[in-house]
Design a protein around this motif. Sequence first.
Motif, short mmCIF file in Angstrom:
data_model
loop_
_atom_site.label_atom_id
_atom_site.label_comp_id
_atom_site.label_asym_id
_atom_site.label_seq_id
_atom_site.Cartn_x
_atom_site.Cartn_y
_atom_site.Cartn_z
N GLU A 186 34.85 37.12 36.63
CA GLU A 186 33.91 36.88 37.74
C GLU A 186 34.06 37.94 38.84
O GLU A 186 33.09 38.36 39.46
N ALA A 187 35.29 38.41 39.04
CA ALA A 187 35.55 39.38 40.11
C ALA A 187 35.34 40.82 39.67
O ALA A 187 35.32 41.74 40.50
N SER B 183 46.67 43.52 40.32
CA SER B 183 46.64 42.06 40.19
C SER B 183 47.77 41.56 39.30
O SER B 183 47.90 42.01 38.16
N SER C 128 38.19 33.74 36.25
CA SER C 128 38.07 34.27 37.63
C SER C 128 38.20 35.79 37.64
O SER C 128 37.58 36.47 38.47
N PHE C 129 38.98 36.34 36.69
CA PHE C 129 39.09 37.80 36.62
C PHE C 129 37.74 38.42 36.24
O PHE C 129 37.30 39.40 36.86
N GLN D 200 43.52 32.65 33.96
CA GLN D 200 42.82 33.42 35.00
C GLN D 200 41.71 34.30 34.46
O GLN D 200 41.06 35.01 35.23
N ALA E 218 32.46 43.28 41.14
CA ALA E 218 32.72 43.64 42.54
C ALA E 218 33.93 44.58 42.63
O ALA E 218 33.90 45.58 43.36
N LEU E 219 34.95 44.29 41.86
CA LEU E 219 36.15 45.14 41.89
C LEU E 219 35.83 46.57 41.47
O LEU E 219 36.23 47.54 42.13
N ALA F 76 47.60 38.96 37.81
CA ALA F 76 46.93 38.29 36.69
C ALA F 76 46.87 39.21 35.47
O ALA F 76 46.68 38.74 34.35
N VAL F 77 47.01 40.52 35.69
CA VAL F 77 46.97 41.48 34.59
C VAL F 77 48.36 41.57 33.96
O VAL F 77 49.33 41.93 34.63
N TYR G 93 43.78 41.12 44.60
CA TYR G 93 42.97 42.25 45.07
C TYR G 93 42.57 42.02 46.53
O TYR G 93 41.38 41.94 46.86
N LEU H 135 43.58 48.25 38.40
CA LEU H 135 43.69 47.04 37.58
C LEU H 135 45.07 46.40 37.70
O LEU H 135 45.20 45.18 37.77
N LEU I 65 43.46 36.71 43.16
CA LEU I 65 43.88 37.50 42.00
C LEU I 65 44.84 38.62 42.38
O LEU I 65 45.41 39.27 41.52
#
Lengths: 290, 277
Positions: free
Chosen positions: A70-71, A31, A67-68, A64, A74-75, A33-34, B223, A28, B221
Motif C-alpha cells: 500500500e505504501a 524499513s 501495508s508495505f 506487513q 508513495a515511497l 519490515a524488509v 519510512y 528499501l 513501516l
Amino acid sequence: MPTLQLAEITHANRPAQLPLLSKLADILATSPAVTHLMVRGSLAHGTADRLSDVDFVVGVHDAQLPSFVEALDALMSIEAGALLPGWRDTIVADLGGLGMVFLVPDDGRLHQIDLYLAPASRIPRLRETVSTAVILDRTPTPAATPDIAVAESFAAAFIARPRTCTELLIEHLVLAVLLHKRIKRGQRFVAYSEWHRLHTATKDLIKTALAPASQFWGWYQLREEIAVTPIGRACLGDLDAAISGPAIPEGTDVNAAIERVLALVERACPQALDGLHDAITAYRTYQELV
Amino acid sequence: MDSTLTALAGQIAQLDAVDSAQLERMRHEALTTQAPWKAEYGAYQSGGWWTTSLMNASGDAADVTIGDCAARPTGLLGQMPATAAFLADLGLNFMWVRLARLEGNAFLWEHRDYDELDQVERHRLHIPLHTNSSAFLVTSGTKVHMAGGRIWRLTPTYAHGVCNLLGPARIHLIADVYADDAYRRLARRPALHPAVAEPLPAASQTVLAERLETARNMATLGYTEAAERMLLRLFYTYALPEGTAYDLIAELHTSLGNMEAATRWDTAKRRLLALTA
C-alpha cells in the motif's frame, strides 16, 4: 610480476546503474519490515549493459506485506522520484509474491526498476530456485501461520484484481521502455513477445473502457460489443492499425503506438489521465519523443 | 485582471519577452558548459538545488553566497558568450547573477523569505532556460509554471514553495539587480497572464485525513522521513491554509507518541514561515 593498479579502471567500468541500485537499496532497507534484499538478473551476474534494469527481490514480513504494498507507490515517488505508479508486473514468474515495475529517472534517462515483493516465509524456497545476489539478510523468526495466510491471500487478491484504465495505460508506457531496450539490443524474439503484449494491453484497455462487463474472453466478439458507437469504432480502428504493423517493431513503431494509445485514452477514458499529465510530458521528454 | 491575479502579480510577474533564438543559445551554453555547481542545503529544501555564479563580487563562479556588491563577470561567464551578451543588453545594475539548477524530485518547502532590513531596493529576475511543466512555484494556493521565453520577476513576500516534481532538471538564470532607470524600463508593464496561474484544488478534511493515514502507515513501516516529505508535498497539490503541511507532520508525530518530533516540526514551521508568535 608487477602489482597492477586496477582499482581506478575497475571503478570507471562499474555498471552505470550501481549508484541507483545502491540508492534504492538504502531506501528499501530503511524499513524493518524488509527482511531481505536480493539483486537478480544481469546486475547480479556481472553481465549488465547500460540498458539493464535494476531487479530486486524484496523480502517483507508476511504480516506487513499488505501495508508495505500500500505504501510502495508513495515511497517510490517520494524517495526515488518514480515517474508513475508502479505497473503490476504480468510477465514475472509467480514466486509467491507480486511484482511491480517502476520507471525512475536517473542521470537524464529512465531506468526500469523491478521489485518482486515476496513474503519472508517464501524467501528460502525462492532462493533455491532463483539465482540472486543477497545484499541484505535479516532472516526473521518463522512467521506464524495466520501471518502467512494474510500474505498469501493478499498476494492472490492483488494479482487477480482487474486492471483499471490507468493501470493499463501505465502498462503501455512501461512496455514501450522495455521494447526500446530489446530493439537496441537486437533481441528480436523478446521484442516480438513484448510487442504482442503491448497490443494485448491496448485490447484490454479498450474493453475496460468501453465494455467493462464483457462476458467474452480475450479477443472474441470485439466488433459485436464495441464497434457499435463512433468511439468504439475509432478505438477498434486504432487496434486494427496496431496489429497491422510489423511483427517486430522499430523504435518509431513503438513511439507511434504510444501516441496512438494516448489519443485512444483521451477519447475513451480521459479520467485515466487524471494526475498523469505532467508524468506523461516527462516520459515523452526522457524518451526523447518531443 | 481579477483581484487574486492582481495580488499574485505583486508576487510574481512576467516582464519582457526573450528572443527565442538567443534563448536557445543560452540554453545550449547552460547545458553544456562545465560549471562548478555548488549544492545548497538548508532546512527549507529537499536537496537537489545547485547554483553557480556568472557575476559576483569575487569573479569566482564557485562563490555563490550572495550579498550586496558591484558584480563583475566570473570566469564561467567568459565561456558563455551568448549569455554574456544577453546580460550586457539588459543594461541592468547587477548585484549577483547565477545559474540555478533544481533537479527532478527536488523541493524548496513552503517558506517565507525574511525581509532584509536595509533600505536598498533590489529585485530578483528569473530567466527560465531549461524547464518542464512539473516545475512550478506555489503561492496563495496557486501554481505558476515559469515558462521559457520571458523574464520573470519574483517578489515573494507571501509563503511560497518551488518544486520540480519529475524532472528533467530545471535551469534558471537568476539576476539580482538594483533598481535604476534600466530596471524601471524593464519593469514598466508587469503582467501575469491568467493562463499561467492555475489555482490548486482545496483539500477536504477527508482527503487530509486519508493522506495523514497513509503517512502514518509509512512511518509505522519505518519510512518516517518519507512520510514527512509526503505531507510536505501536499503544499504542491492542494490549496492549503498557511503552514498546514507542517501542522500535519506535527499531528503525525503526536499520534505516534513522538512529542519531541512534533515540537521540532512546530518550531520549524515558525522559523520557515517567519512567524513571530
